[in-house]
Design a protein around this motif. Structure first.
Motif, mmCIF file in Angstrom:
data_model
loop_
_atom_site.group_PDB
_atom_site.id
_atom_site.type_symbol
_atom_site.label_atom_id
_atom_site.label_comp_id
_atom_site.label_asym_id
_atom_site.label_seq_id
_atom_site.Cartn_x
_atom_site.Cartn_y
_atom_site.Cartn_z
ATOM 1 N N HIS A 297 0.823 -1.208 0.000
ATOM 2 C CA HIS A 297 0.000 0.000 0.000
ATOM 3 C C HIS A 297 0.860 1.261 0.000
ATOM 4 N N SER A 298 0.535 2.158 -0.935
ATOM 5 C CA SER A 298 1.246 3.432 -1.020
ATOM 6 C C SER A 298 0.696 4.363 0.062
ATOM 7 N N TYR A 299 1.578 4.895 0.900
ATOM 8 C CA TYR A 299 1.160 5.650 2.095
ATOM 9 C C TYR A 299 0.518 7.013 1.816
ATOM 10 N N PRO A 300 1.171 7.901 1.042
ATOM 11 C CA PRO A 300 0.611 9.250 0.928
ATOM 12 C C PRO A 300 -0.623 9.309 0.046
ATOM 13 N N LYS A 301 -1.560 10.207 0.418
ATOM 14 C CA LYS A 301 -2.775 10.348 -0.405
ATOM 15 C C LYS A 301 -2.439 11.030 -1.725
#
Ligand SMILES: *Cc1c(COP(=O)(O)O)cnc(C)c1O
Length: 375
Positions: A276-280
């Motif tokens: 999962h990529s953390y930043p929105k």
């Protein structure tokens, strides 16, 4: 060891060689010629009205920007450690300080900045990261700057581009100060910082403030291809070599395009294997993954695959890992990284290894390259 931390980044061999020569005196025509050429390339990179190099880490340039461009109250955007730092600098100098604080994965909203400015007439400068390295986050700096300038063109926009200059094309139309640091996208050892300035900023600077970090004295000297104090000669020689290397490899446009491709391919590869990529709003400078096994993945990468990636700080310690995308990186190195992560997840029993990560990386990276698509 493959250094894949979002600063410091690896220094290319030819740049190390260029910096290995005898020490040059800074008050000589020979060095001034190097300084002049470096400045010319920097104008092209920054696209600002003025550029100034100072011998300090990136934080020195942040401090120079705050003390010279904020005379009353600074509004800082805090979505991570570096944004928080601007507020600390303002307070250390007895300036007023207003902060907009968000979680480290959340970009600031333009509306929140507009509201804060309307609510406090003392705010005369805004400081924000273009890429907040704490969580690999991209703030909407250009939009924010435009909105603020429509309200009051005298409010200074200070944009920390330490992990953005040399990563992507930045529209500086409404930005008054753009900051870069040597050890991030510029592929140099730490110790040199650069500020790009608008004419409006230069007007506000006037006689300048501070002593070593007085930007007026530096602007005056650097327009004559010298510096107020001893120049970081070795790093400037290295910077010229870096900028010429980028030019020789197709120019800034090609660098931005390849960086964007790597960032896109790395993220697609890791998402394909369930991460999962953390930043929105992810920055192109780094790929940030949040994962319960972040620490284990990070140490396995280092110990078993010779890859050094960065972890998280403060409340994100052990919860994220960050893979650098800045600089001239060969895609085969990135492919090694995503493949290693898939192998690590296999051994943890989290998936069955199929080579999917490298397949997706290759498809994403090379398809756009074959189609000569600009991304
Ligand atoms: C690294 C970094 C800094 C600080 O630079 P130093 O060279 O450590 O002083 C500031 N802002 C951002 C976004 C950074 O990534």
């Amino acid at each position: 060891m493959l250094l894949f931390t979002p600063g410091p980044t690896p220094v290319p061999q030819n740049v190390r060689n260029a910096m290995a020569d005898e020490t040059m005196h800074h008050r000589t025509p020979e060095f001034e010629a190097i300084f002049e050429k470096t400045r010319e390339h920097l104008f092209e990179l920054f696209t600002t009205d003025e550029v100034v190099m100072i011998a300090s880490s990136g934080t020195g340039a942040m401090e120079a920007a705050v003390i010279n461009l904020c005379h009353n109250t600074l509004l800082n955007v805090n979505s991570g450690k570096f944004g928080e730092r601007f507020g600390k600098i303002a307070k250390a100098h007895g300036l007023g300080s207003v902060e907009i604080k968000n979680e480290w994965d959340t970009p600031v909203s333009v509306e929140a900045v507009v509201e804060a400015v309307k609510a406090n007439a003392d705010i005369d400068a805004i400081a924000v990261q273009i890429s907040e390295s704490a969580g690999g986050l991209r703030h909407p700096v250009e939009e924010l700057a435009k909105a603020i300038k429509e309200i009051n063109p005298e409010i200074m926009i200070i944009a920390d581009g330490i992990t953005a200059v040399g990563v992507e094309r930045i529209d500086v139309t409404h930005i008054d100060c753009l900051i870069a640091g040597s050890q991030k996208a510029l592929m140099l050892p730490p110790g040199l910082a650069i500020l790009g300035l608008s004419n409006v900023a230069i007007e506000k600077i006037g006689e300048g403030r501070g002593y070593y970090l007085n930007l007026a004295s530096e602007i005056k000297k650097q327009r004559q291809n010298t510096t107020a104090y001893t120049a970081a000669t070795t790093l400037i020689i290295g910077l010229l070599e870096v900028l010429e290397t980028i030019k020789n490899e197709g120019g800034f446009g090609v660098l931005y395009c390849n960086t964007a491709r790597r960032a896109k391919a790395t993220r697609a590869a890791l998402e394909a294997i369930g991460l999962h990529s953390y930043p929105k709003a992810p920055a192109k400078s780094m790929t940030t993954i949040d994962d319960k096994d972040a620490s284990k993945i990070r140490s396995a990468l280092k110990e078993e695959y010779g890859v050094n990636v960065a972890g998280g700080q403060d409340h994100l310690k052990g919860k994220i890992f960050r893979i650098n995308q800045m600089g001239l990186i060969a895609p085969y190195e990135s492919i090694w990284v995503v493949n290693a992560i898939e192998l690590i997840l296999h051994r943890m029993g989290r998936l069955e290894y199929t080579g999917l990560a490298s397949k997706v990386y290759n498809e994403t990276y090379f398809k756009t390259a074959l189609e000569k698509k600009e991304i």
